[in-house]
Design an enzyme around this catalytic site. Structure first.
Site, short mmCIF file in Angstrom:
data_model
loop_
_atom_site.label_atom_id
_atom_site.label_comp_id
_atom_site.label_asym_id
_atom_site.label_seq_id
_atom_site.Cartn_x
_atom_site.Cartn_y
_atom_site.Cartn_z
N GLN A 171 9.99 40.83 121.76
CA GLN A 171 9.71 39.89 120.68
C GLN A 171 8.76 40.53 119.67
O GLN A 171 7.85 41.26 120.02
CB GLN A 171 9.15 38.58 121.21
N HIS A 193 13.68 38.80 118.25
CA HIS A 193 12.92 37.56 118.33
C HIS A 193 12.68 37.01 116.92
O HIS A 193 13.23 36.01 116.54
CB HIS A 193 11.60 37.78 119.09
N ASP A 235 14.81 33.73 117.53
CA ASP A 235 14.23 32.44 117.90
C ASP A 235 13.84 31.73 116.62
O ASP A 235 12.96 32.19 115.87
CB ASP A 235 13.00 32.66 118.79
N GLU A 270 18.19 31.17 119.46
CA GLU A 270 17.37 30.37 120.37
C GLU A 270 16.75 29.18 119.64
O GLU A 270 16.26 29.31 118.52
CB GLU A 270 16.26 31.24 120.97
N ASP A 304 15.42 26.44 124.76
CA ASP A 304 14.02 26.65 125.15
C ASP A 304 13.33 25.29 125.17
O ASP A 304 13.18 24.68 126.23
CB ASP A 304 13.34 27.62 124.18
N GLN A 326 16.65 29.84 128.49
CA GLN A 326 15.40 30.57 128.67
C GLN A 326 14.62 29.87 129.79
O GLN A 326 14.18 28.73 129.64
CB GLN A 326 14.48 30.64 127.45
N LYS A 328 11.50 29.55 131.17
CA LYS A 328 10.16 29.86 130.67
C LYS A 328 9.20 29.75 131.85
O LYS A 328 8.77 28.67 132.22
CB LYS A 328 9.79 28.91 129.55
#
Length: 417
Positions: A171, A193, A235, A270, A304, A326, A328
């Protein structure tokens, strides 16, 4: 029992805790700080240095094995646990968790986790505690069995020993262009990212974002090595929904338009939108997935926000409400549940991405590598921090060390046989 004492040590996460609500509402960056008042409970400013708490298990041979507790960057947002409070977590760990740790068989990993993480006063323990303590218990089991953490996971879940590594995703943080160059030069598997977390970065009708996507693809062709062809993963922190609207058809149309600008690449988007609740997210993401699939688009969406816990992962996977989850890790809690989440995704034909947060530490990142490789996740995050070099070396080197050890084990077993 093998654990004779427990020690706690305050620490730092590798980035900052940020108030997502304030940032989405238009807070302006001034240097590295955000100007304005926080809106999420627990924040006394929009950006706060990330804190962590290390838990050390003192084993009978005086070896100390560690795990690290922390929360994610955007704590308190999207249904997540509130901002990490070191004093509160330390007190709860000392009062409730330590006595349990002193009374478990640390050589039996899943059993130990189940006993230590029983509810307290009818409430689940904070997920940060589960996360850090489960790392320490995994290291304890590996030490007691004289093996790697990955082999403990394989043994507990009846998985074959892995022979292949897991693709690594880096990222960029806000230093987008410089960090993209670093990723390309290091031939990172999945990038960049982009941190598209504000209207300024997304642009009117997404034009700023689309320009960045095309630039990344061009940069890969310009400076990448022969045959280098990474997955593109952006993202957007819900900004497609924020700017284009929350109609699944419109969101899918926009994603297809982005994919058409980089036809030679597999594209992951994302968090395209935040529909306000887990159920609404599942229903609308399922529609977006269906539209993209019916069109034969090369774009995949990644969930996410609103997909935090193991149960959330199960719901999204079973509903086919994403192409890739994802997982997390601090939000899931016990790292054993990260393993379970990967396996649930695989059972349902959904991609499993072992992610986490820039606020994590070297120890939590290394433990995540072992779970990712053991379960053969589809990709894993280079963490902690928002830079490329440190995170990529921590995760990449740990994976290479692990694979070398597993290969040595196989060779020795073959020779003995």
């Amino acid at each position: 029992m093998q654990i004779k004492d427990v020690v706690l040590a305050p620490g730092n996460g590798a980035f900052f805790y940020d108030d997502q609500g304030a940032i989405r509402s238009g807070a302006i960056l001034d240097g590295f700080i955000y100007v304005g008042a926080p809106t999420t409970p627990g924040f006394n400013s929009i950006r706060i240095p990330a804190s962590s708490l290390s838990v050390g298990l003192v084993l009978n041979d005086d070896t100390v094995v560690w795990g690290d507790m922390m929360n994610v960057q955007y704590s308190g947002a999207g249904g997540r646990d509130p901002l990490f409070d070191t004093n509160q977590i330390s007190d709860l760990t000392s009062r409730v968790v330590v006595p349990r740790l002193l009374d478990v068989d640390a050589s039996r990993y899943l059993d130990a986790c189940a006993k230590v993480f029983e509810p307290s006063e009818h409430k689940q323990l904070p997920l940060a505690i589960e996360y850090g303590v489960s790392q320490a218990l995994l290291r304890a089991a590996a030490h007691l069995h004289r093996t790697t953490m990955a082999e403990i996971v394989c043994g507990e879940f009846s998985l074959p020993l892995p022979t292949r590594g897991v693709p690594i995703y880096c990222q960029s943080g806000d230093a987008r262009e410089i960090n993209v160059d670093k990723m390309i030069l290091k031939a990172v598997d999945v990038l960049p990212h982009g941190l598209i977390n504000s209207r300024q970065k997304f642009g009117a009708d997404g034009q700023t974002f689309m320009t960045f996507v095309k630039w990344v693809a061009t940069r890969i062709r310009d400076i990448g090595g022969p045959g280098y062809h990474p997955v593109l993963h952006f993202d957007v922190y819900g900004w497609i929904g924020q700017e284009i609207g929350l109609e699944p058809q419109s969101i899918a149309d926009f994603i297809c338009k982005v994919a058409d600008t980089v036809p030679d690449f597999l594209l992951n988007i994302e968090s395209p939108a935040d529909f306000g609740s887990t159920q609404a997210q599942i229903e609308n993401y399922a529609k977006i997935v269906s539209i993209l699939d019916n069109r034969g688009s090369s774009a995949r969406i990644v969930v996410d926000e609103r997909c935090n816990t193991l149960e959330d992962v199960r719901l999204f996977a079973e509903a086919k409400a994403t192409h890739l989850v994802q997982i997390k890790t601090p939000d899931v809690g016990s790292i054993a549940d990260t393993a379970r989440a990967v396996l649930i995704c695989k059972e349902n034909g959904v991609g499993a991405y072992v992610g986490g947060s820039c606020t994590e530490t070297d120890l939590s990142a290394q433990a995540s590598v072992h779970v990712s490789v053991a379960t053969q996740a589809d990709m894993m995050l280079a963490k902690p921090g928002m830079g490329v070099d440190e995170a990529y070396s921590i995760v990449g080197n740990e994976q290479n060390r692990l694979l070398a050890m597993l290969n040595r084990r196989r060779v020795r077993a073959k020779n003995v046989g």
